[in-house]
Design a protein around this motif. Structure first.
Motif, PDB file in Angstrom:
ATOM      1  N   ASP A  88      -5.081  -1.883  -2.976  1.00 20.40           N
ATOM      2  CA  ASP A  88      -3.979  -1.263  -3.233  1.00 20.40           C
ATOM      3  C   ASP A  88      -3.188  -0.414  -2.325  1.00 20.40           C
ATOM      4  N   THR A  89      -2.706  -1.140  -1.297  1.00 15.56           N
ATOM      5  CA  THR A  89      -2.319  -0.268  -0.094  1.00 15.56           C
ATOM      6  C   THR A  89      -0.711   0.512  -0.373  1.00 15.56           C
ATOM      7  N   ASP A  90      -0.335   0.362  -1.591  1.00 15.79           N
ATOM      8  CA  ASP A  90       0.705   1.462  -2.257  1.00 15.79           C
ATOM      9  C   ASP A  90      -0.040   2.933  -2.388  1.00 15.79           C
ATOM     10  N   HIS A  91      -1.156   2.877  -2.893  1.00 20.09           N
ATOM     11  CA  HIS A  91      -1.703   4.226  -3.307  1.00 20.09           C
ATOM     12  C   HIS A  91      -2.978   4.554  -2.339  1.00 20.09           C
ATOM     13  N   GLN A 137      -4.944   7.155   0.077  1.00 23.18           N
ATOM     14  CA  GLN A 137      -4.756   8.502   0.281  1.00 23.18           C
ATOM     15  C   GLN A 137      -5.621   8.988   1.198  1.00 23.18           C
ATOM     16  N   ALA A 157      -7.121  -3.280  -5.581  1.00 23.14           N
ATOM     17  CA  ALA A 157      -6.147  -3.696  -6.679  1.00 23.14           C
ATOM     18  C   ALA A 157      -6.565  -4.045  -7.832  1.00 23.14           C
TER      19      ALA A 157
END
Length: 56
Positions: free
Chosen positions: A7-10, A12, A27
């Motif tokens: 899940d590259t959108d999240h 950190q 993901a």
């Protein structure tokens, strides 16, 4: 080796005392899921069936 979807959108990243920490979540569609399997009531067997029939 299987492909792991991330899940590259999240992603950190933190940096503390010279240590870089990356958190890359898996993901949701790549996470394992439980699938319930049910059987017809006619096909159930009990663990003590042999004792009741004198087979032990």
């Amino acid at each position: 080796m299987t492909e792991v979807r991330m899940d590259t959108d999240h992603i950190q990243a933190t940096y503390d005392a010279g240590v870089l920490t990356l958190r890359i979540p898996v993901a949701a569609e790549a996470k394992p899921r439980k699938i319930e399997i049910s059987a017809e009531p006619d096909h159930r067997q009990t663990a003590d069936r042999g004792q009741k029939e004198g087979l032990t």
